[in-house]
Design a protein around this motif. Sequence first.
Motif, PDB file in Angstrom:
ATOM      1  N   PHE A  72     -12.420 -37.029 -12.246  1.00  0.00           N
ATOM      2  CA  PHE A  72     -13.809 -36.861 -12.258  1.00  0.00           C
ATOM      3  C   PHE A  72     -14.418 -36.108 -10.949  1.00  0.00           C
ATOM      4  O   PHE A  72     -13.753 -36.354  -9.866  1.00  0.00           O
ATOM      5  CB  PHE A  72     -14.590 -38.169 -12.524  1.00  0.00           C
ATOM      6  CG  PHE A  72     -14.608 -38.938 -13.769  1.00  0.00           C
ATOM      7  CD1 PHE A  72     -15.710 -39.094 -14.295  1.00  0.00           C
ATOM      8  CD2 PHE A  72     -13.412 -39.285 -14.307  1.00  0.00           C
ATOM      9  CE1 PHE A  72     -15.901 -39.659 -15.766  1.00  0.00           C
ATOM     10  CE2 PHE A  72     -13.226 -39.728 -15.720  1.00  0.00           C
ATOM     11  CZ  PHE A  72     -14.536 -39.914 -16.256  1.00  0.00           C
ATOM     12  N   LYS A 102     -16.000 -33.890 -16.798  1.00  0.00           N
ATOM     13  CA  LYS A 102     -15.725 -35.465 -16.259  1.00  0.00           C
ATOM     14  C   LYS A 102     -16.921 -35.620 -14.904  1.00  0.00           C
ATOM     15  O   LYS A 102     -16.512 -35.110 -13.906  1.00  0.00           O
ATOM     16  CB  LYS A 102     -14.504 -35.803 -16.272  1.00  0.00           C
ATOM     17  CG  LYS A 102     -13.911 -35.687 -17.480  1.00  0.00           C
ATOM     18  CD  LYS A 102     -12.270 -36.441 -17.270  1.00  0.00           C
ATOM     19  CE  LYS A 102     -11.758 -36.344 -18.725  1.00  0.00           C
ATOM     20  NZ  LYS A 102     -10.469 -37.311 -18.733  1.00  0.00           N
ATOM     21  N   TYR A 146     -19.277 -37.782 -12.283  1.00  0.00           N
ATOM     22  CA  TYR A 146     -20.020 -39.095 -11.674  1.00  0.00           C
ATOM     23  C   TYR A 146     -21.162 -38.844 -10.893  1.00  0.00           C
ATOM     24  O   TYR A 146     -21.170 -37.550 -10.464  1.00  0.00           O
ATOM     25  CB  TYR A 146     -19.013 -39.863 -11.183  1.00  0.00           C
ATOM     26  CG  TYR A 146     -18.370 -39.465  -9.716  1.00  0.00           C
ATOM     27  CD1 TYR A 146     -18.952 -39.900  -8.543  1.00  0.00           C
ATOM     28  CD2 TYR A 146     -17.271 -38.721  -9.443  1.00  0.00           C
ATOM     29  CE1 TYR A 146     -18.806 -39.477  -7.303  1.00  0.00           C
ATOM     30  CE2 TYR A 146     -16.837 -38.437  -8.117  1.00  0.00           C
ATOM     31  CZ  TYR A 146     -17.524 -38.505  -7.189  1.00  0.00           C
ATOM     32  OH  TYR A 146     -17.260 -38.375  -5.858  1.00  0.00           O
ATOM     33  N   VAL A 197     -18.452 -38.352 -19.490  1.00  0.00           N
ATOM     34  CA  VAL A 197     -17.431 -37.629 -20.121  1.00  0.00           C
ATOM     35  C   VAL A 197     -18.046 -36.676 -21.155  1.00  0.00           C
ATOM     36  O   VAL A 197     -18.913 -37.315 -21.976  1.00  0.00           O
ATOM     37  CB  VAL A 197     -16.227 -38.138 -20.549  1.00  0.00           C
ATOM     38  CG1 VAL A 197     -15.351 -37.180 -21.230  1.00  0.00           C
ATOM     39  CG2 VAL A 197     -15.658 -39.130 -19.465  1.00  0.00           C
ATOM     40  N   THR A 240     -10.896 -41.575 -25.189  1.00  0.00           N
ATOM     41  CA  THR A 240     -11.756 -41.152 -24.281  1.00  0.00           C
ATOM     42  C   THR A 240     -12.787 -42.290 -23.818  1.00  0.00           C
ATOM     43  O   THR A 240     -12.850 -42.774 -22.782  1.00  0.00           O
ATOM     44  CB  THR A 240     -12.748 -39.852 -24.345  1.00  0.00           C
ATOM     45  OG1 THR A 240     -11.764 -38.798 -24.678  1.00  0.00           O
ATOM     46  CG2 THR A 240     -13.594 -39.644 -23.459  1.00  0.00           C
ATOM     47  N   VAL A 293     -12.267 -44.445 -20.183  1.00  0.00           N
ATOM     48  CA  VAL A 293     -13.665 -44.597 -19.333  1.00  0.00           C
ATOM     49  C   VAL A 293     -13.566 -46.134 -19.076  1.00  0.00           C
ATOM     50  O   VAL A 293     -13.845 -46.529 -17.955  1.00  0.00           O
ATOM     51  CB  VAL A 293     -15.021 -44.260 -20.106  1.00  0.00           C
ATOM     52  CG1 VAL A 293     -16.050 -44.999 -19.694  1.00  0.00           C
ATOM     53  CG2 VAL A 293     -15.046 -42.671 -20.006  1.00  0.00           C
TER      54      VAL A 293
END
Length: 420
Positions: A35, A102, A104, A130, A138, A142
């Motif tokens: 990420f 990805k 954050y 994502v 996926t 997560v």
Amino acid sequence: MIPSVKGTRDLLPPETRVWNRVEAAAREVFALYGFDEIRTPVLESTELFVRSVGEATDIVHKEMYTFTDRGDRSVTLRPENTAGVARAYVEHSLAQAGRPWKLYYIGPQFRYERPQKGRYREFRQIGAEVLGPADAATDAEVLVMLFDFLGRLGFTGLSASLNSVGTEEERPEFIQALRAWFSSKVDLLDADDRRRLEENPLRVLDSKNPRLAEWLADPSLPRMVDHLSRQSSDHHTELLRLLDAARIPYRMDPLLVRGLDYYTRTVFEVTASGLGAQNALLGGGRYDRLVSDLGGPKTPGIGFAIGEDRLVDVLPEAFRESALKSAGSVGVIPVGGPDVAEAFELAAELRREGLAATLFSGIRSIGNALKVAEKSGLRFAVLVGANETARGVVLVKDLATRSQEEVPRGDLVAALRPRL
Ligand code: HAM
């Protein structure tokens, strides 16, 4: 005095050390999963949240900080960050890269809620999204990342509540079943619940109306998982299989619908004891239509946001303790005025060696400086005096044990480093 605005607060040292350590752990863990950080504006067009979070949600209905700016635009302090990420994805044509994104974020969010423990008007979220893949792996990854992060902070015994809210196509049949079921119980519903049943029937499931509690536990209450298409049902089953394999603790909660309208299929929350039942530590889910609803290409997405204020509130003691201790470690105290230059040089030398050194200049007395050093959480004080300087030594005081020793100046770093 002009106090801070109701529902907002200052984070002061040493508490900020705890916040920084939590954020550092998040960055470290998220990077392990590929990420990257995104930073979107705090201020967005009001329309963005109306279109994504949903007109009939509590957030848009009564919690947004919305105002008209000097250019006559309606703008809103973001109440959450997923909409901003999706907007940025569309605005910068990130889909064209032809790979999953990805992302954050860590930052403040604003909701006009009634302030109480764990609930603020300015609060901070640590979140991840994502964009691209639609598969159950996926979703599972997560959640695995989330539990990896929480594990690093020392949490044990947390478990995710999980549900599927289906897709837009699957929901009408469920909503019809729900309305039919509630039709004989309209008397129990308060004005808010009635509005919800009209405008946004799923929301009735997370009603806080105590008179409804018993009914919501009734086994005959329709469940969304029973109204899923084959595809959504397979997605859900596959997710549970992957979570079992990864030993992620979860329990199914058919009442979990989440307070935002963009969700499709997987939704989840984690609550922690000590926060109160209504205050989730984090929430998230899949949102396969959000990007296209905002004018972008069809792009599935999934993510979560952790309430950082709440996280810090219930942080395991060991992590908190170690973060608080992480501050500067050595205080350098000149014994007399003429020793300041020598102390100045010594502090610089310690820092060049990577040791955090705080210089005490302009002190009233040695005793006072030692007291301040101790209160600031420093481990050692190094006293620099003319006598000692002449002999090529310094006096090292251990502020925890109160013992002291003379150390040759040249050996100081080697003497301190292993004890810090
Ligand atoms: P949310 O459930 O609205 O989801 O918020 C996520 C978390 O933010 C909550 O679980 C809670 O810990 C924290 N939070 C919310 N309001 C407050 C408040 N007033 N004071 C303190 N903490 C609060 C979202 O925001 C979604 N954007 C999550 C998401 C990301 N879904 C997909 N991707």
